[in-house]
Design an enzyme around this catalytic site. Structure first.
Site, PDB file in Angstrom:
ATOM      1  N   SER A  95       0.864  -1.196   0.000  1.00  0.00           N
ATOM      2  CA  SER A  95       0.000   0.000   0.000  1.00  0.00           C
ATOM      3  C   SER A  95       0.891   1.233   0.000  1.00  0.00           C
ATOM      4  CB  SER A  95      -0.913  -0.004   1.233  1.00  0.00           C
ATOM      5  OG  SER A  95      -1.804  -1.088   1.184  1.00  0.00           O
ATOM      6  N   LYS A 170      -6.663   1.689  -3.630  1.00  0.00           N
ATOM      7  CA  LYS A 170      -6.389   1.244  -2.266  1.00  0.00           C
ATOM      8  C   LYS A 170      -6.504   2.406  -1.278  1.00  0.00           C
ATOM      9  CE  LYS A 170      -5.348  -1.341   1.206  1.00  0.00           C
ATOM     10  NZ  LYS A 170      -4.183  -2.207   1.396  1.00  0.00           N
TER      11      LYS A 170
END
Length: 297
Positions: A95, A170
């Site tokens: 991420s 995300k």
């Protein structure tokens, strides 16, 4: 396909194990020797550096805590980019900011290596059972080449657009998850302090509009007062910081995200950095001078 996998932490380890179980040839690397040995015992080949993990492989996965570490294992000493063959595909499942994803893609292009940013959602339980949601950005041809491997790790695999789109998706996911946990915490504190059995409250609302996968995953952890991490507070703090920075560049106000980000900073300062983000309820407990009883009643 031969696969290199770099990063065998809470998420990466079960993901790599699922690739081994699916029959892929996997070369696995992590700084943690114990994690490497566990993969080797399962049938993977142990690599002792990112360079070795990338040598002779068709796809190199990275699943790492932050962009600085991703760039280090790709481009630093003993980095994967130096040994990866031309035409290989690097898939970063970490991420990170979309800005970092675009930078990695551009730098890898100089080596003749393709890049996909493909972060995941679902936490450790879905990493273990292979049902992660995978959101991928990058060239569609490269995505289709990797799809069979993705499907060994996830049940929902979506190509969302060009390079950086996966990382941006995300960020949106992390807003929804963490703001929902904050709202859940407010609701639980209110109900519990009023004397409501939180287990029964959850049963009453989970089938209605307020029900969600977040509640299903996090309410049981609150009831058990089990804040062992699936998604750590410091990692989510990093993600929301990326949200905040991206939003500033785009001129997009983030009032709710900004508040939750400050809650995470407070929890980290008070020693809760490695708690699961369900531990956000402890921020509210401190404000209310009240602790939700174990079991919810």
């Amino acid at each position: 396909m031969k696969i290199g996998f770099i990063g065998l932490g809470i998420m990466g380890r079960p993901m790599a194990l699922n690739l081994v179980k699916a029959g892929f040839q996997v070369k696995a690397f992590d700084l943690n020797e114990e994690a490497r040995k566990l993969l080797a015992e399962a049938g993977a080949e142990e690599a002792v550096s990112p360079r070795e993990a990338a040598t002779g492989t068709d796809i190199i996965f990275t699943m790492l805590p932050n962009a600085a570490i991703v760039k280090s294992v790709l481009f630093g000493g003993n980095g994967a980019a130096e040994s990866a063959k031309e035409g290989a595909i690097v898939v970063d499942m970490s991420s990170v900011s979309p800005v970092d994803s675009v930078e990695c893609a551009e730098r890898l292009k100089e080596y003749g290596i393709r890049f996909i940013d493909a972060p995941v959602s679902g936490g450790e339980p879905k990493a273990i059972d292979g049902t992660l949601a995978i959101m991928a950005g990058g060239d569609e041809t490269a995505f289709e080449a990797v799809r069979p491997v993705f499907e060994a790790m996830g049940s929902e695999v979506t190509h969302v657009g060009g390079t950086g789109s996966g990382s941006t998706t995300k960020l949106a996911n992390q807003i929804l998850v963490n703001v929902t946990i904050a709202a859940m915490s407010e609701a639980v504190i209110l109900a519990s302090k009023a004397g409501v059995d939180i287990g029964k409250m959850y049963e009453a609302i989970k089938g209605g509009l307020a029900g969600s996968a977040v509640l299903d995953a996090k309410i049981p952890m609150v009831l058990e007062r089990n804040f062992e991490p699936g998604g750590r507070i410091d990692i989510n703090l990093k993600d929301l910081t990326n949200v905040y920075n991206a939003a500033r560049e785009l001129g997009t106000p983030m009032p709710l995200t900004s508040q939750v980000l400050e809650m995470f900073h407070s929890l980290k300062a008070n020693g809760h950095a490695t708690d699961d983000h369900s531990g956000l309820i402890q921020y509210y407990e401190n404000l209310a001078n009240y602790e939700v009883p174990k079991g919810g009643k």
